[in-house]
Enzyme design. Structure first.
Site, short mmCIF file in Angstrom:
data_model
loop_
_atom_site.label_atom_id
_atom_site.label_comp_id
_atom_site.label_asym_id
_atom_site.label_seq_id
_atom_site.Cartn_x
_atom_site.Cartn_y
_atom_site.Cartn_z
CB ALA A 1 -0.90 0.00 1.24
N GLY A 2 0.87 2.00 -1.09
CA GLY A 2 1.76 3.17 -1.24
C GLY A 2 2.85 2.85 -2.24
CG LEU A 3 2.39 1.48 -5.45
CD1 LEU A 3 1.47 1.19 -6.63
CD2 LEU A 3 3.39 0.33 -5.27
N GLY A 4 4.97 5.41 -3.74
CA GLY A 4 5.73 6.64 -3.95
C GLY A 4 7.22 6.35 -3.88
CB VAL B 1 9.43 4.08 0.74
CG1 VAL B 1 9.97 2.81 1.39
CG2 VAL B 1 10.09 5.31 1.36
CB ALA C 1 -3.37 -0.02 -2.67
CB ILE D 1 21.19 2.29 9.42
CG1 ILE D 1 21.90 3.40 8.65
CG2 ILE D 1 22.06 1.79 10.56
CD1 ILE D 1 22.13 4.66 9.48
CE LYS E 1 13.28 8.81 10.69
NZ LYS E 1 13.96 9.74 9.77
N1 LIG Z 1 11.06 9.01 1.54
C1 LIG Z 1 11.94 8.46 2.35
O1 LIG Z 1 13.15 8.54 2.15
C2 LIG Z 1 11.45 7.68 3.54
C3 LIG Z 1 12.40 6.99 4.32
C4 LIG Z 1 11.97 6.26 5.43
C5 LIG Z 1 10.62 6.22 5.74
N2 LIG Z 1 9.72 6.89 4.96
C6 LIG Z 1 8.30 6.75 5.28
O2 LIG Z 1 7.72 5.95 4.26
C7 LIG Z 1 6.37 6.32 4.08
C8 LIG Z 1 6.13 6.69 2.62
O3 LIG Z 1 6.93 7.79 2.30
P1 LIG Z 1 7.23 8.20 0.77
O4 LIG Z 1 8.33 9.20 0.82
O5 LIG Z 1 7.41 6.99 -0.05
O6 LIG Z 1 5.85 8.93 0.40
P2 LIG Z 1 5.30 9.36 -1.03
O7 LIG Z 1 4.49 10.57 -0.84
O8 LIG Z 1 6.40 9.38 -2.04
O9 LIG Z 1 4.32 8.14 -1.42
C9 LIG Z 1 3.07 7.94 -0.80
C10 LIG Z 1 2.27 6.90 -1.59
O10 LIG Z 1 1.06 6.63 -0.87
C11 LIG Z 1 -0.03 6.74 -1.77
N3 LIG Z 1 -1.22 7.21 -1.03
C12 LIG Z 1 -1.41 8.39 -0.41
N4 LIG Z 1 -2.65 8.45 0.10
C13 LIG Z 1 -3.25 7.29 -0.22
C14 LIG Z 1 -4.54 6.77 -0.02
N5 LIG Z 1 -5.48 7.47 0.62
N6 LIG Z 1 -4.81 5.55 -0.51
C15 LIG Z 1 -3.90 4.83 -1.19
N7 LIG Z 1 -2.64 5.27 -1.41
C16 LIG Z 1 -2.33 6.49 -0.94
C17 LIG Z 1 0.40 7.73 -2.83
O11 LIG Z 1 -0.36 7.53 -4.01
C18 LIG Z 1 1.87 7.33 -2.98
O12 LIG Z 1 1.96 6.24 -3.87
C19 LIG Z 1 6.10 7.44 5.08
O13 LIG Z 1 5.62 6.86 6.28
C20 LIG Z 1 7.49 8.01 5.33
O14 LIG Z 1 7.60 8.63 6.58
C21 LIG Z 1 10.10 7.63 3.88
N1 LIG Z 2 12.10 12.49 6.06
C1 LIG Z 2 12.92 11.46 6.61
C2 LIG Z 2 12.84 10.22 5.77
C3 LIG Z 2 13.54 9.05 6.39
O1 LIG Z 2 12.87 8.59 7.52
C4 LIG Z 2 14.34 11.97 6.65
O2 LIG Z 2 14.63 13.01 6.04
O3 LIG Z 2 15.17 11.35 7.31
NA NA Z 3 16.66 1.06 9.56
#
Ligand SMILES: NC(=O)c1ccc[n+]([C@@H]2O[C@H](COP(=O)([O-])OP(=O)(O)OC[C@H]3O[C@@H](n4cnc5c(N)ncnc54)[C@H](O)[C@@H]3O)[C@@H](O)[C@H]2O)c1
Ligand SMILES: N[C@@H](CCO)C(=O)O
Ligand code: NA
Length: 428
Positions: free
Chosen positions: A11-14, A16, A45, A137, A206
């Protein structure tokens, strides 16, 4: 006899989620060989189906709740984000169905981790959250397993890639804060709401997770005090350089005689400090354990590929049937501890005052510090501008926080002091 595949719904294809889908595709053979069974996507999704990801033949859902409820999976990977809302809904649904969850969502674990761990325990699932702290890490695995034989006394780290990227780039290029933040957002490091990064909230999430693992306590986000980097100016970064320090946003947790101390704040660290050279989006975590002594882990704390690496490490544990209680021990064995007494912390400090350039100012500053038993170490004052304010920069020897804060109040009350910046100097 070949084993059945581990069925994964994502669930979530952004940033990460996309990285995770790509990794599962690119390394499919290696993962299957190591796990002894394939890791197979059975559902994906997102709000919109992204182009360019290897998702052919994978059922796609625009409603992640429907996928969580109806799809036949072993593990739901939650990469939507947000402490509550849809992310929490899909995770609860999966756990209630007796399935496991893997997530990168530190906000959700910091707010609801204990409750979710309880559901997992009751229903026979597990929660993997390696990606939630320190990106790629393996700090969760390290605390939960590798250091399990120790009483951990201290955990300290650079836990936010965005802030570290901003502070490093500002120092190296002299560029301004807003410009560098925009770049970190473009690179996919920043949270959806970047104030979570720069105000220290993400680091607090964290740190709350690390505290729970390190000290076997229920998650207590309210017990983490939090200060971000908004007020750290280019001028302070330059003075830090001149004095032989780097400015880092730190999460610091320690077991003290009076309870747990857990704080997030920007600090000056000497160049010899294990975290001083950690730059850009890198994170690093120092732990101290009673038998092992100090360990230091460093690596990429954000971004698609490093974070996907951590997500898939959790999936590999599931594929191999390696499970462990969410916070290392069953929820009933987690013991709450009081917060450490406030004001008792001792450290050295950097103080920058903007003062009117007139006779007697320095004597007033010295008197304010003397009256609170704060002892000066170095002083920098140069330039002359009788019509304007000029910076006076000092470092003071290790002092009790409550005395330092009283001295700050005295300094702020001086008519000649227009502005004051206080930054802790951290040492191990
Ligand atoms: N970006 C990073 O480097 C990073 C690192 C560690 C942890 N995280 C965590 O990972 C998670 C995702 O971050 P990201 O940067 O990939 O976010 P992002 O904004 O790039 O992706 C979010 C995804 O969720 C989907 N989404 C949003 N609302 C939705 C809904 N209502 N129904 C279905 N899908 C929905 C979006 O379409 C998208 O595909 C967050 O919890 C973030 O804190 C991010
Ligand atoms: N926004 C977070 C993503 C990783 O958790 C950061 O910059 O470290
Ligand atoms: Na880690």
């Amino acid at each position: 006899m070949s084993k059945s595949s581990l069925k994964i719904a994502i669930a979530g294809l952004g940033t990460v989620g996309g990285g995770t889908v790509q990794l599962l595709h690119d390394q499919a053979q290696l993962l299957a060989a190591r796990a002894g069974r394939p890791l197979t996507l059975v559902g994906a999704a997102a709000l919109e189906k992204p182009t360019g990801l290897p998702l052919d033949g994978v059922p796609f859902f625009t409603d992640a709740r429907v996928m969580a409820r109806d799809c036949d999976y072993d593990v739901l990977v939650e990469l939507i984000g947000g402490a509550g809302g849809i992310a929490l809904d899909v995770v609860r649904t999966a756990l209630e169905r007796g399935r496991s969850v893997v997530t990168a969502n530190k906000a959700m674990i910091a707010h609801h981790g204990t409750e979710l761990a309880q559901i997992a325990e009751a229903k026979g699932g597990t929660i993997g959250f390696e990606a939630s702290v320190g990106g790629g890490i393996p700090i969760i695995k390290s605390l939960r397993e590798g250091l399990a034989a120790n009483r951990v006394t201290k955990v300290m780290g650079i836990l936010n890639g965005t802030c570290n990227y901003i502070l490093t780039t500002m120092r190296e290029s002299g560029r301004d804060f807003a410009d560098v933040l925009a770049e970190a957002q473009k690179l996919g490091y920043a949270e959806a709401d970047p104030t979570f990064d720069i105000d220290g909230i993400d680091t607090a999430h964290k740190l709350a997770i690390l505290v729970s693992l390190a000290f076997s306590a229920p998650i207590d986000l309210d017990g983490v005090s939090c200060e971000g980097i908004r007020h750290v100016s280019a001028l302070d970064i330059r003075y830090a350089d001149e004095l032989g320090y780097r400015i880092k946003l730190l999460g610091v947790a320690a077991q003290t005689d009076t309870g747990i101390e857990a704080r997030v704040y920007p600090a000056m660290v000497p160049l010899s400090f294990p975290l001083a050279h950690v730059s850009g989006p890198f994170n690093a975590i120092v732990t101290e354990g009673d038998f092992v002594g100090r360990t230091v882990l460093e690596g990429r704390g954000a971004g698609a590929r490093p974070t996907a690496s951590a997500v898939v490490a959790d999936l590999m544990d599931l594929a191999l049937g390696r499970t462990i209680p969410t916070f290392g021990v069953p929820v009933a064995a987690l013991k709450a501890q009081p917060a450490a007494a406030s004001g008792a912390h001792r450290s050295a400090y950097y103080i920058r005052l903007m003062v009117k350039d007139q006779p007697g100012v320095f004597a007033d500053i010295a008197a304010a510090l003397r009256d609170e038993q704060v002892s000066m170490e170095q002083v920098i004052q140069r330039g002359r501008a009788p019509e304007e304010t000029v910076p006076v920069v000092m470092t003071v020897h290790e002092t009790v926080e409550s005395s330092m804060l009283r001295a700050v109040e005295r300094l702020k009350a001086l008519g000649s002091v227009a502005d004051l910046q206080l930054i802790r100097i951290e040492n191990l």
